[in-house]
Motif scaffolding. Structure first.
Motif, PDB file in Angstrom:
ATOM      1  N   ARG A  50       0.832  -1.208   0.000  1.00 12.27           N
ATOM      2  CA  ARG A  50       0.000   0.000   0.000  1.00 12.27           C
ATOM      3  C   ARG A  50       0.865   1.256   0.000  1.00 12.27           C
ATOM      4  O   ARG A  50       0.470   2.294  -0.524  1.00 12.27           O
ATOM      5  N   ARG A  51       2.054   1.164   0.577  1.00 11.14           N
ATOM      6  CA  ARG A  51       2.936   2.329   0.665  1.00 11.14           C
ATOM      7  C   ARG A  51       3.495   2.743  -0.696  1.00 11.14           C
ATOM      8  O   ARG A  51       3.876   3.896  -0.889  1.00 11.14           O
ATOM      9  N   ILE A  52       3.559   1.791  -1.629  1.00 13.19           N
ATOM     10  CA  ILE A  52       4.130   2.122  -2.938  1.00 13.19           C
ATOM     11  C   ILE A  52       3.079   2.570  -3.946  1.00 13.19           C
ATOM     12  O   ILE A  52       3.425   2.968  -5.061  1.00 13.19           O
ATOM     13  N   ILE A  53       1.795   2.521  -3.575  1.00 15.34           N
ATOM     14  CA  ILE A  53       0.739   2.941  -4.505  1.00 15.34           C
ATOM     15  C   ILE A  53       0.961   4.364  -5.016  1.00 15.34           C
ATOM     16  O   ILE A  53       0.867   4.606  -6.231  1.00 15.34           O
ATOM     17  N   PRO A  54       1.274   5.359  -4.149  1.00 15.22           N
ATOM     18  CA  PRO A  54       1.486   6.726  -4.676  1.00 15.22           C
ATOM     19  C   PRO A  54       2.630   6.805  -5.682  1.00 15.22           C
ATOM     20  O   PRO A  54       2.532   7.552  -6.667  1.00 15.22           O
ATOM     21  N   ASN A  55       3.699   6.051  -5.468  1.00 15.32           N
ATOM     22  CA  ASN A  55       4.814   6.069  -6.413  1.00 15.32           C
ATOM     23  C   ASN A  55       4.409   5.486  -7.764  1.00 15.32           C
ATOM     24  O   ASN A  55       4.733   6.035  -8.822  1.00 15.32           O
ATOM     25  N   ILE A  56       3.695   4.362  -7.713  1.00 12.19           N
ATOM     26  CA  ILE A  56       3.267   3.741  -8.973  1.00 12.19           C
ATOM     27  C   ILE A  56       2.244   4.622  -9.677  1.00 12.19           C
ATOM     28  O   ILE A  56       2.278   4.778 -10.909  1.00 12.19           O
ATOM     29  N   THR A 190      14.380  -1.822 -16.195  1.00 12.03           N
ATOM     30  CA  THR A 190      14.663  -0.950 -15.059  1.00 12.03           C
ATOM     31  C   THR A 190      13.709  -1.325 -13.934  1.00 12.03           C
ATOM     32  O   THR A 190      12.489  -1.290 -14.112  1.00 12.03           O
ATOM     33  N   ALA A 191      14.263  -1.714 -12.787  1.00 11.49           N
ATOM     34  CA  ALA A 191      13.451  -2.011 -11.611  1.00 11.49           C
ATOM     35  C   ALA A 191      13.331  -0.736 -10.778  1.00 11.49           C
ATOM     36  O   ALA A 191      14.343  -0.115 -10.434  1.00 11.49           O
ATOM     37  N   VAL A 192      12.101  -0.352 -10.470  1.00 12.58           N
ATOM     38  CA  VAL A 192      11.862   0.862  -9.678  1.00 12.58           C
ATOM     39  C   VAL A 192      11.920   0.473  -8.202  1.00 12.58           C
ATOM     40  O   VAL A 192      11.011  -0.177  -7.680  1.00 12.58           O
ATOM     41  N   THR A 193      12.985   0.853  -7.517  1.00 10.42           N
ATOM     42  CA  THR A 193      13.272   0.323  -6.184  1.00 10.42           C
ATOM     43  C   THR A 193      12.248   0.733  -5.125  1.00 10.42           C
ATOM     44  O   THR A 193      12.012  -0.022  -4.175  1.00 10.42           O
ATOM     45  N   ASP A 194      11.628   1.906  -5.271  1.00  9.31           N
ATOM     46  CA  ASP A 194      10.587   2.309  -4.329  1.00  9.31           C
ATOM     47  C   ASP A 194       9.203   2.107  -4.937  1.00  9.31           C
ATOM     48  O   ASP A 194       8.218   2.682  -4.475  1.00  9.31           O
ATOM     49  N   THR A 220      15.064   4.924  -8.709  1.00 11.53           N
ATOM     50  CA  THR A 220      13.946   5.340  -7.873  1.00 11.53           C
ATOM     51  C   THR A 220      12.852   5.951  -8.737  1.00 11.53           C
ATOM     52  O   THR A 220      13.069   6.273  -9.917  1.00 11.53           O
ATOM     53  N   THR A 221      11.689   6.161  -8.140  1.00  6.19           N
ATOM     54  CA  THR A 221      10.594   6.818  -8.856  1.00  6.19           C
ATOM     55  C   THR A 221      11.016   8.189  -9.349  1.00  6.19           C
ATOM     56  O   THR A 221      10.757   8.558 -10.503  1.00  6.19           O
ATOM     57  N   ASP A 222      11.655   8.980  -8.487  1.00  5.09           N
ATOM     58  CA  ASP A 222      12.102  10.319  -8.882  1.00  5.09           C
ATOM     59  C   ASP A 222      13.013  10.254 -10.101  1.00  5.09           C
ATOM     60  O   ASP A 222      12.879  11.065 -11.029  1.00  5.09           O
ATOM     61  N   GLU A 223      13.942   9.312 -10.105  1.00  3.73           N
ATOM     62  CA  GLU A 223      14.883   9.198 -11.215  1.00  3.73           C
ATOM     63  C   GLU A 223      14.176   8.801 -12.508  1.00  3.73           C
ATOM     64  O   GLU A 223      14.483   9.337 -13.583  1.00  3.73           O
ATOM     65  N   VAL A 224      13.219   7.880 -12.407  1.00  3.14           N
ATOM     66  CA  VAL A 224      12.498   7.446 -13.602  1.00  3.14           C
ATOM     67  C   VAL A 224      11.612   8.572 -14.137  1.00  3.14           C
ATOM     68  O   VAL A 224      11.550   8.809 -15.351  1.00  3.14           O
ATOM     69  N   VAL A 225      10.935   9.287 -13.250  1.00  2.00           N
ATOM     70  CA  VAL A 225      10.081  10.400 -13.681  1.00  2.00           C
ATOM     71  C   VAL A 225      10.910  11.458 -14.401  1.00  2.00           C
ATOM     72  O   VAL A 225      10.501  11.983 -15.455  1.00  2.00           O
ATOM     73  N   LYS A 226      12.080  11.769 -13.864  1.00  2.00           N
ATOM     74  CA  LYS A 226      12.957  12.750 -14.511  1.00  2.00           C
ATOM     75  C   LYS A 226      13.342  12.284 -15.917  1.00  2.00           C
ATOM     76  O   LYS A 226      13.344  13.075 -16.874  1.00  2.00           O
ATOM     77  N   GLU A 227      13.631  10.991 -16.032  1.00  4.28           N
ATOM     78  CA  GLU A 227      14.016  10.447 -17.327  1.00  4.28           C
ATOM     79  C   GLU A 227      12.844  10.473 -18.299  1.00  4.28           C
ATOM     80  O   GLU A 227      13.000  10.806 -19.486  1.00  4.28           O
TER      81      GLU A 227
END
Length: 231
Positions: A50-56, A190-194, A220-227
């Motif tokens: 449930r904690r990773i739902i916002p990131n996904i 690419t595996a999204v670690t968070d 991380t999510t931040d890194e993937v979003v930036k990319e």
């Protein structure tokens, strides 16, 4: 003579370079973010999921804006496919006895489809919080590897996908099996670690250590979003 660590760092740099998301060739795979794993009270509840739902959800929103395909998978169990993922490895997926006890280690109809399927916390449905769109593919798989016996590979290749972002649950089971399978099929993963979760933090870290050496890039999510925003 370079040290083993220096060789590894040089190799990691090359891995990172070759796995960077590319326009019109990248897809996001959301693995098994289902009520049967995320709802409170589910027999196979993974609270960390449930904690990773916002990131996904953040990743799905950016992908949709960038026309990057988003695909979902579901683990499903059916009495017509009585594989080992039910007995003995997933007793919780077996049909529950009427009025009998359910829960971890017991037959509970978790992610069961067909007759007797649960429409409550053990449902196989993807969680509503991710806002799946009607035209986004959901691939149901009876095994941990979501490529095995499913149209997932065809769905990706027919869209020209070569770069795959992977998220979901459970890190050491379905995510791991699917990630390994994707790498074996020559997808640049690419595996999204968070954006992945399990019940066992030590197993999550073990998966990361194994993946980054031979199978995937870690971000991380931040890194993937930036990319993605640079596409």
């Amino acid at each position: 003579m370079p040290t083993t660590n220096e060789i590894h760092l040089a190799n990691q740099s090359r891995i990172d370079e070759l796995h960077r998301c590319q326009p019109a060739q990248t897809a996001l795979l959301v693995i098994d973010m289902q009520r049967g794993f995320l709802d409170p009270g589910a027999a196979l509840e993974v609270p960390e999921g449930r904690r990773i739902i916002p990131n996904i959800r953040r990743l799905t929103d950016v992908c949709r804006q960038k026309y990057v395909p988003v695909l979902f998978t579901q683990f499903v169990y059916s009495t017509s496919v009585p594989c080992l993922r039910g007995d003995p490895f997933g007793i919780e997926h077996l049909p529950a006895d009427e009025g009998g006890p359910t829960g971890f280690g017991r037959a509970s109809r978790n992610c069961l489809i067909g007759p007797g399927a649960d429409d409550g916390p053990n449902s196989a449905d993807v969680v509503a919080e991710l806002g799946r769109l009607a035209d986004e593919l959901v691939v149901g798989g009876h095994t941990y590897d979501k490529f095995y016996g499913t149209p997932l590979d065809l769905a990706l290749r027919s869209q020209g996908v070569q770069y795959l972002l992977i998220t979901g649950v459970v890190t050491d089971v379905c995510v791991n099996a699917t990630l390994m399978s994707a790498a074996s099929r020559n997808y640049r993963v690419t595996a999204v670690t968070d954006g992945v979760a399990t019940l066992w933090p030590e197993l999550q870290q073990a998966c990361f250590a194994i993946w980054k050496r031979k199978f995937a890039r870690l971000r991380t999510t931040d890194e993937v979003v930036k990319e993605l925003n640079a596409l």
